[in-house]
Design an enzyme around this catalytic site. Structure first.
Site, short mmCIF file in Angstrom:
data_model
loop_
_atom_site.label_atom_id
_atom_site.label_comp_id
_atom_site.label_asym_id
_atom_site.label_seq_id
_atom_site.Cartn_x
_atom_site.Cartn_y
_atom_site.Cartn_z
CB VAL A 1 -0.90 0.03 1.24
CG1 VAL A 1 -1.86 1.20 1.15
CG2 VAL A 1 -1.65 -1.28 1.39
CB CYS A 2 2.86 3.04 -1.69
SG CYS A 2 2.75 2.49 -3.39
NE ARG B 1 -1.12 16.15 6.25
CZ ARG B 1 -0.58 17.05 7.06
NH1 ARG B 1 -0.83 18.33 6.87
NH2 ARG B 1 0.20 16.67 8.06
CG ASN B 2 -5.18 15.39 -2.10
OD1 ASN B 2 -6.00 16.24 -2.43
ND2 ASN B 2 -3.88 15.66 -1.99
CE1 TYR C 1 -4.38 -0.29 5.77
CE2 TYR C 1 -2.58 -0.07 7.34
CZ TYR C 1 -3.03 -0.22 6.04
OH TYR C 1 -2.13 -0.28 5.01
#
Length: 274
Positions: A189-190, A197-198, A235
């Site tokens: 996950v990246c 912050r979008n 999460y």
């Protein structure tokens, strides 16, 4: 915040917001056939200003072309590896890493990786026209064409339908025959640091839930390092809860930060429950 770059091997989930790598440094292993899966947790990054982006232009979807897979591989190299820009032959080294990740990604998504029932590379992309010249490095590295316009991969993760990820804590749900098809893990996950912050991380996770539901997955897992508060927050807000923690001795043996295993129950579709 710095996105976790989750491990598939890129840590299971650890990569969404850039935690240090799985071994505790600030890098993360590439998920390639000869290496373990990588995860990078989400790390807070207060010094990066969120750019003004038209969020309606985001597309979150499974990768359908090799060009897009290549762009995703380049984003992962860019996110999971801290390379000195002034180092000798740095571009050649980046390309070498990207080629290894690309080949591993093709192997996984084509169903050729032993131990994995199915793997989907889910990407967040934006039109190239949405990104200004200040994003030149990102655009140059992670651009691809979808046949209609040039787009840029700005976030990525792998959804892995399997019993466990190599060198990671295995989930316990579901039990019985369902373990062969109803369990999945997030990894690699990246999110590009320029797009933090979008809400890109949340969009990727939401899409992975929908795809997992289509596959008949009932239980989804993700790994995160114990000290990655930003990743844990992401999460937990997405519905995950802690199932267990990696034994301290195992983390020491693998020379990496201790991990937590987070679990999410997915709703059963009407067809599955009949």
């Amino acid at each position: 915040m710095a996105f976790l770059c989750s491990s598939l091997p890129s840590s299971s989930s650890i990569a969404i917001f850039g935690d240090p790598n799985t071994d505790g440094s600030s890098r993360s292993y590439l998920s390639i056939p000869s290496l373990k899966l990588r995860f990078r947790p989400v790390a807070a990054s207060s010094h990066i200003c969120a750019p003004a982006i038209d969020k309606s232009t985001f597309v979150i979807s499974e990768s359908v072309s090799e060009d897009e897979l290549w762009a995703a591989a380049c984003l992962r190299v860019r996110t999971f590896n801290e390379l000195n820009p002034s180092a000798y032959n740095i571009q050649d080294h980046r390309r070498y890493l990207a080629e290894r990740e690309f080949e591993a990604l093709k192997e996984r998504t084509s169903g050729k990786r032993e131990g994995f029932t199915r793997v989907a590379c889910i990407n967040a992309t934006l039109p190239l026209s949405q990104l200004s010249s200040s994003f030149e490095d990102l655009c140059s590295a992670c651009k691809f064409s979808d046949g209609i316009e040039d787009r840029v991969v700005v976030g990525s993760l792998d959804l892995n339908q399997c019993r466990w990820l190599p060198d990671e804590i295995a989930g316990t749900k579901p039990e019985g025959i369902g373990v062969d098809f109803a369990r999945a893990y997030l990894s690699n996950v990246c999110v590009a640091k320029e797009l933090h912050r979008n809400g890109v991380g949340y969009k990727l996770i939401d899409k992975s839930k929908r795809v997992a539901g289509e596959w008949g997955i009932t239980d989804m897992y993700v790994h995160v390092t114990v000290d990655n508060e930003a990743a844990k927050s992401l999460y937990m807000k997405s519905g995950f809860e802690q199932e267990t923690a990696e034994p301290a001795w195992q983390a020491r043996y693998l020379n990496r930060p201790q991990r937590l295993l987070l679990w999410l129950a997915l709703p059963t579709s009407p067809i599955m429950s009949m």
